[in-house]
Enzyme design. Structure first.
Site, PDB file in Angstrom:
ATOM      1  N   CYS A 100       0.795  -1.233   0.000  1.00 18.38           N
ATOM      2  CA  CYS A 100       0.000   0.000   0.000  1.00 18.38           C
ATOM      3  C   CYS A 100       0.825   1.280   0.000  1.00 18.38           C
ATOM      4  O   CYS A 100       0.394   2.302  -0.550  1.00 18.38           O
ATOM      5  CB  CYS A 100      -0.932   0.035   1.212  1.00 18.38           C
ATOM      6  SG  CYS A 100      -1.845  -1.499   1.500  1.00 18.38           S
ATOM      7  N   CYS A 159       1.646   3.718  -3.210  1.00 19.86           N
ATOM      8  CA  CYS A 159       0.653   4.663  -3.748  1.00 19.86           C
ATOM      9  C   CYS A 159       0.161   5.663  -2.711  1.00 19.86           C
ATOM     10  O   CYS A 159      -0.130   6.810  -3.050  1.00 19.86           O
ATOM     11  CB  CYS A 159      -0.541   3.905  -4.323  1.00 19.86           C
ATOM     12  SG  CYS A 159      -0.170   3.010  -5.856  1.00 19.86           S
ATOM     13  N   HIS A 160       0.059   5.229  -1.459  1.00 11.82           N
ATOM     14  CA  HIS A 160      -0.550   6.081  -0.433  1.00 11.82           C
ATOM     15  C   HIS A 160       0.473   6.774   0.466  1.00 11.82           C
ATOM     16  O   HIS A 160       0.106   7.697   1.205  1.00 11.82           O
ATOM     17  CB  HIS A 160      -1.503   5.256   0.433  1.00 11.82           C
ATOM     18  CG  HIS A 160      -2.618   4.628  -0.334  1.00 11.82           C
ATOM     19  ND1 HIS A 160      -3.731   5.332  -0.756  1.00 11.82           N
ATOM     20  CD2 HIS A 160      -2.796   3.363  -0.789  1.00 11.82           C
ATOM     21  CE1 HIS A 160      -4.535   4.525  -1.418  1.00 11.82           C
ATOM     22  NE2 HIS A 160      -3.990   3.320  -1.457  1.00 11.82           N
ATOM     23  N   MET A 207      -7.306   1.384  -8.417  1.00 10.53           N
ATOM     24  CA  MET A 207      -6.769   0.508  -7.365  1.00 10.53           C
ATOM     25  C   MET A 207      -7.170  -0.931  -7.638  1.00 10.53           C
ATOM     26  O   MET A 207      -8.346  -1.236  -7.854  1.00 10.53           O
ATOM     27  CB  MET A 207      -7.289   0.946  -5.999  1.00 10.53           C
ATOM     28  CG  MET A 207      -6.865   0.018  -4.864  1.00 10.53           C
ATOM     29  SD  MET A 207      -7.454   0.588  -3.263  1.00 10.53           S
ATOM     30  CE  MET A 207      -7.337  -0.931  -2.298  1.00 10.53           C
ATOM     31  N   HIS A 231       5.589  10.775 -11.615  1.00  9.21           N
ATOM     32  CA  HIS A 231       5.726   9.332 -11.351  1.00  9.21           C
ATOM     33  C   HIS A 231       6.725   8.638 -12.274  1.00  9.21           C
ATOM     34  O   HIS A 231       7.789   8.232 -11.843  1.00  9.21           O
ATOM     35  CB  HIS A 231       4.361   8.655 -11.451  1.00  9.21           C
ATOM     36  CG  HIS A 231       4.364   7.255 -10.935  1.00  9.21           C
ATOM     37  ND1 HIS A 231       4.544   6.946  -9.608  1.00  9.21           N
ATOM     38  CD2 HIS A 231       4.232   6.061 -11.573  1.00  9.21           C
ATOM     39  CE1 HIS A 231       4.513   5.638  -9.434  1.00  9.21           C
ATOM     40  NE2 HIS A 231       4.328   5.077 -10.622  1.00  9.21           N
ATOM     41  N   HIS A 263       0.149   6.733 -16.964  1.00 12.99           N
ATOM     42  CA  HIS A 263       1.230   5.880 -16.458  1.00 12.99           C
ATOM     43  C   HIS A 263       1.904   5.215 -17.667  1.00 12.99           C
ATOM     44  O   HIS A 263       1.528   4.110 -18.068  1.00 12.99           O
ATOM     45  CB  HIS A 263       0.671   4.821 -15.499  1.00 12.99           C
ATOM     46  CG  HIS A 263       1.734   4.048 -14.781  1.00 12.99           C
ATOM     47  ND1 HIS A 263       2.508   3.091 -15.391  1.00 12.99           N
ATOM     48  CD2 HIS A 263       2.159   4.090 -13.479  1.00 12.99           C
ATOM     49  CE1 HIS A 263       3.351   2.562 -14.514  1.00 12.99           C
ATOM     50  NE2 HIS A 263       3.158   3.153 -13.343  1.00 12.99           N
TER      51      HIS A 263
END
Length: 551
Positions: A49, A52-53, A98, A340, A383
């Site tokens: 996790c 991304c978070h 997600m 990113h 992406h």
């Protein structure tokens, strides 16, 4: 150089030391976990996790997961969402990109995670330069490196393959399709790169040495001229959590970026000793201080003696001149959040990087120290992965991306000198069946390939779509696998562009060699071979193509 005695495993270090910051296992009036369950949930969060978070859960590619409301992040807080709602989100994913995790986590683990993210996040410790140096190990001294390849294989057509979940890097002979070696690496290797051909600097034997970076910050050096038992020549650790690495044009300096702590580290490529640390904490494009400012993408600029460093949460690209390490010249270029992954155009001058939370592609002109050239509005959460450049019959030279948030391929003009009328404007779009993470092509191919691994339905996430450069239409949807809990992702061409290799990632039984790479004829689109015996193969990189910037 003496070998350092560092006995803690890379994963154990990241999980134990890095994530064992100040934290309590209970709150006065909120959810609680036993100490053992808290530690287990913390590990699961880091593994699946945090990327991304964020470690501190402030959000980036994924939303904010702090317990209390955060107005700037437009978050109501995880306590407001509650246990049942959080469990459903973790299990089944979201339409925003997600993945579902019910095929990876048990119901008990999902419950633990849902509780954990309603509690205050632990703050990991820092990492000093001295600590990094203590964790440096040399297995083969430079004086003992061979002067020619020791295996008689065509190493320039090797594929270097990430075996993500088992912490390995596989070497596959592109000519024979044989697996040459499974090499030790860091936890959940994210990227592996090599010395590349450069227009200003000259490296000896580009493509010979490769460097992997794991999500535990472990940085490994590999020598493709060695026999398989000696290919791992050195390692160090530059952070507790990391994502990217690059090598200077002269092959003398390796740069690796940390997710935690937020910094980049310059490493001597010969000795693998870290020599300089630069923090990326600072003020973002909105004027706010960011503590968890992570380094996402790092690339060597093909035409300049500089690195491109994406300060993800700051919304800044840093162009770092590496000609004088004692007096680094860094151009901090404001753009958009959250930076990113990206790729260069075919000239090597323009860097094209996704600001996925802003739904933009950011274009940096790397000439004369670096400036913002353009920002292109795109679809939801671009992406591109390693990206794709090709020639479109209408717009000329273009670059393209897929999206984490929708099934779409978007491409834009990227030839400001030859086609200024089309430069940095959307040229076209192609709707696909689902969101993906990787797009690839080759100058000798008539097609662009896009994966769809972010779609929740197995039939879609196990298929890749092939798009005609000439007609802009999907000419074939290829079901790469029909096996349960398997995903199709990340395409890579061989040296001459006659084959396309697609990974099959075994999300279930991920510690076993049940994954594979499927090889297709790039012209007929027919299957040629399945290379079995791989554990969670994800990214793979052809030596010749990467050294020569073939996108």
């Amino acid at each position: 150089m003496k070998k350092s005695r560092f006995g803690i495993s890379a994963l154990g270090l990241a999980m134990g030391l890095a994530m064992s910051g100040v934290a309590s296992v209970a709150t006065a009036s909120g959810p609680t976990l036993s100490e053992a369950d808290f530690e287990k949930a913390k590990t699961l969060y880091f593994q699946r996790c945090a990327g991304c978070h964020g470690v501190l859960r402030v959000g980036a590619t994924g939303p904010n997961l702090e317990p209390k409301p955060n107005a700037k992040k437009k978050s109501k807080g995880t306590l407001k969402l509650g246990q049942k709602r959080l469990e459903k989100i973790i299990a089944f994913g979201t339409e925003g990109g997600m993945n579902n995790f019910d095929d990876i986590f048990s119901k008990d683990e999902i419950s633990l995670l849902a509780t954990y993210i309603q509690m205050e996040p632990p703050v990991p410790p820092e990492m000093s330069l001295a600590m990094m140096r203590e964790r440096t190990k040399v297995y083969i001294e430079k004086k003992d490196y061979p002067t020619k390849p020791m295996h008689g294989r065509n190493w320039e057509n090797f594929f270097v393959v990430i075996e993500r979940d088992v912490g390995k890097v596989a070497i596959i002979d592109g000519d024979t399709k044989e697996i040459v070696a499974h090499l030790d690496a860091g936890y959940a290797v994210h990227v592996i790169k090599a010395t590349e051909n450069h227009k200003k600097d000259t490296a000896e034997h580009p493509g010979r040495f490769w460097y992997s970076i794991g999500r535990d910050g472990k940085l490994n050096k590999y020598d493709l001229w060695q026999t398989p038992d000696k290919m791992v020549v050195a390692e160090t650790q530059i952070a507790y959590d990391a994502r990217d690495v690059a090598v200077s044009g002269d092959g003398k300096i390796v740069i690796a970026g940390g997710y935690w702590p937020g910094h980049f580290v310059l490493v001597d490529a010969d000795t693998m000793l870290p020599i300089k640390v630069v923090s990326t904490r600072g003020i973002n494009v909105d004027g706010d201080f960011v503590n968890e400012s992570r380094v996402a993408a790092i690339y060597t600029t093909p035409n300049e003696s500089a690195f491109m460093v994406a300060a993800k949460e700051l919304g800044q690209m840093w162009q770092v001149d590496y000609t004088d390490l004692d007096n680094l010249k860094i151009s901090m270029i404001n753009s958009a959040k959250y930076l990113h992954d990206g790729f260069f155009d075919t000239t090597g001058r323009y860097f094209q990087i996704a600001a996925n939370a802003s739904n933009k592609m950011v274009i940096i002109d790397t000439k004369d120290g670096g400036t913002l050239e353009a920002m292109i509005d795109t679809g939801k959460m671009p992406h591109p992965g390693p990206g794709a450049n090709w020639i479109d019959p209408k717009c000329g030279h273009v670059g393209g991306t897929v999206f984490l948030g929708e099934g779409l391929v978007t491409f834009w003009g990227n030839d400001p000198e030859g086609r200024p009328d089309q430069a940095w404007k959307i040229c076209g779009t192609v709707e696909t069946d689902g969101p993906g993470a990787f797009i690839r092509t080759h100058p000798n191919s008539d097609y662009v390939w896009a994966d769809q691994l972010k779609h929740p339905e197995p039939e879609v996430q196990q298929s890749v779509q092939v798009i005609s450069k000439k007609t802009r239409e999907i000419v074939k949807t290829i079901r790469v696998t029909e096996e349960d809990k398997m995903l199709a992702l990340h395409m890579e061409f061989n040296k001459d562009g006659t084959e396309v290799w697609v990974s099959v990632w075994n999300r279930k039984d991920n510690m076993k060699p049940k994954g594979e790479i499927v090889v297709y004829d790039a012209k007929t689109l027919k299957e040629i071979k399945r290379i079995k015996g791989l554990s969670t193969p994800t990214g793979k990189f052809n030596v010749y193509n990467r050294v020569n910037h073939v996108t």
